[in-house]
Scaffold this active site. Structure first.
Site, short mmCIF file in Angstrom:
data_model
loop_
_atom_site.label_atom_id
_atom_site.label_comp_id
_atom_site.label_asym_id
_atom_site.label_seq_id
_atom_site.Cartn_x
_atom_site.Cartn_y
_atom_site.Cartn_z
N ASP A 172 0.87 -1.13 -0.01
CA ASP A 172 -0.03 -0.10 0.16
C ASP A 172 0.88 1.28 0.00
OD1 ASP A 172 -2.51 -1.13 -0.07
OD2 ASP A 172 -3.02 -0.80 2.03
N ASP B 127 -7.27 -7.21 13.90
CA ASP B 127 -6.69 -8.74 14.14
C ASP B 127 -7.67 -9.22 15.07
OD1 ASP B 127 -5.94 -6.68 15.82
OD2 ASP B 127 -3.71 -7.13 15.63
#
Length: 529
Positions: free
Chosen positions: A132, A285
């Site tokens: 990214d 997460d």
């Protein structure tokens, strides 16, 4: 005579003003300050007891785990995967290895090289670099590195997006949408500074293959730069407790713990069933782990399997990281509380563990009580002697909690006092971030990638070791730390003059710690080129 008369009049007026202020202070203090401070002390003592019970409980459980040897191999089936003459390599499951990165100039070669060095049948593994990066130079370097490994016969994919929507969660989610992902059974995730050993997959995948109820196998982090500075040593002490106690206890008792976002292997079917990666908080997460657990999946923590990584060594990077790690869980708790309560697939005890122990005590109470009690309320009782804190709450409980926290890193026991002061300083930012998460305030979804220095820092800093870096005053001064430090210093002076509990010893030490952080003399300094 006129001069004497005017002087006497002035002194008399001054005494009157002083007396009036004293009366006004007494009128405010008795009905307003004292009752509210007593309430604050009571609430802080309750939170301290909650945290104390949690620490003692986890301490007992981890002791029993060690005594009775509840190793992962005894709780779950584990057999090495063997060759099959008829099936060949197709007997081995297909594994996808994801490496999300963003402008990781200093460490991209380390992570890609380590992932490409994983031992596994070459036609049964795909390395996926999710880049990214917004810096075109870095993006080009990462792509060239992928091409270099592809030239060596490694099945590596370089994937980019047109935007950074969802940040890391968005990148991981996009990575699982490619056609070749449909061929994979498991996905291993490594952040850009993580370097797994070649046998990582051989140690983790068999657990998932032989135990269909397992969704995740999490490895422990090993810090390559723990000795870089005092700040990294303090981080090591905090994180070692998290891994050696909290993760181990969660894995051994409820088969649940928060995924650390890296150095773990997921069953892709579990990710899909849980709804995939979501970007609604800054802890994607933990979000995935909670959702998967609520669907009945189990997690396994392997404390013996370590993956090398880097701790943030600059104060700026660490503050941003701690904001994300504190704000995210609080915000996730707000979003998932009712979903956990209404869930019917897991037991009541597991729901209590997730809500009370995992979220409320560890992610909210622990941050708030550390700062509010020890840096605000306790010093305030020095100024208001009518309110007393019992010795068990001011001394005994925090001492026991501190010792229980320190067991994870025996080599740093001599740094225990520094760790206490440092953790109290960081609790300022953690508490602020926790309230931002609970209230969904302005910075609730702020995502700043933790800066990594890698080997490049050591090479750059070597010839400049004796040069003092030039930083602008605005980059070094932290007003919040300086403000709290001034408050503690004032309370310390007042206690030394009028107090009886000798709190000034702690107050002066803690004030100095806040001043050191406030003036920016903490962590590694990076020379400005």
């Amino acid at each position: 005579m006129d001069q004497i008369s005017s002087t006497t009049t002035f002194e008399g007026a001054g005494d009157d003003i002083s007396e009036q202020l004293s009366i006004l202070r007494g009128q405010i203090k008795a009905p307003l300050i004292v009752p509210w401070l007593k309430v604050a002390v009571f609430l802080c003592l309750i939170m301290s007891v909650m945290l104390f019970i949690e620490r003692v409980y986890t301490g007992i459980v981890i002791t029993l785990v060690k005594i009775f040897g509840r190793k992962p191999e005894k709780r779950y089936k584990w057999e090495p995967l063997r060759d099959d003459l008829e099936l060949g390599n197709s007997a081995y499951p297909m594994v996808l290895v994801q490496i999300p990165m963003y402008n990781e100039k200093e460490v991209y070669q380390l992570s890609i090289g380590a992932a490409c060095g994983l031992s596994w049948p070459s036609d049964r593994i795909i390395i996926q670099v999710l880049d990214d990066s917004t810096d075109p130079v870095i993006k080009n370097l990462v792509e060239l590195e992928c091409q270099r490994w592809a030239g060596k016969g490694i099945n590596i994919k370089y994937e980019i997006r047109d935007n950074r929507n969802g940040y890391k969660a968005g990148a991981l989610n996009e990575g699982l949408k490619h056609p070749y992902e449909k061929l994979c059974d498991y996905v291993a995730t490594f952040d850009a500074d993580f370097q797994p050993e070649p046998d990582f997959l051989w140690q983790t995948i068999p657990f998932l293959v032989h135990n269909p109820e397992l969704a995740l196998v999490q490895a422990r982090w090993k810090f390559v730069n723990a000795d870089e500075c005092l700040m990294t040593r303090m981080q090591e002490m905090s994180l070692d407790y998290h891994f050696t106690v909290e993760q181990e206890v969660g894995s051994s008792t409820y088969a649940f713990f928060g995924f650390n976002g890296t150095a773990g292997v997921w069953r892709i079917a579990a990710i899909d069933e849980a709804g995939g990666w979501k970007d609604r908080t800054t802890v994607e997460d933990m979000d995935l782990a909670v959702r998967a657990s609520l669907r009945g999946w189990k997690f396994l923590y392997l404390g013996s399997l370590m993956v090398k990584n880097e701790l943030p060594s600059t104060f700026k990077a660490y503050r941003y990281q701690q904001h994300r790690w504190s704000c995210g869980p609080a915000n996730l708790f707000r979003k998932m509380f009712m979903e956990i309560v209404k869930n019917k697939k897991v037991s009541l005890w597991k729901k209590v563990h997730v809500i009370y122990s995992f979220f409320f005590v560890r992610k909210i109470v622990a941050h708030i009580v550390t700062f509010v009690f020890y840096c605000v309320v306790l010093p305030a009782t020095v100024l208001v002697p009518e309110v007393e804190v019992p010795k068990w709450g001011a001394v005994y409980i925090p001492s026991i909690i501190t010792l229980l926290n320190a067991v994870g890193t025996p080599r740093s026991l001599h740094l225990l006092v520094f760790w206490i002061l440092y953790e109290n300083v960081m609790s300022l930012h953690r508490t602020k971030a926790t309230f931002i998460g609970l209230l969904e305030a302005g910075r609730v979804n702020e995502w700043v990638v933790t800066e990594k220095l890698g080997d490049a820092h050591k090479l750059k800093s070597a010839p400049k070791a004796f040069k003092k870096p030039l930083l602008r005053i605005g980059e070094r001064l932290h007003l919040l730390e300086l403000g709290v430090g001034s408050y503690l210093f004032f309370c310390g002076c007042y206690d030394m003059a009028f107090g009886k509990n000798y709190y000034f010893i702690y107050l002066f030490a803690q004030a100095i710690a806040f001043f050191i952080a406030g003036f920016g003399y903490i962590g590694t300094f990076i020379p400005q080129s």
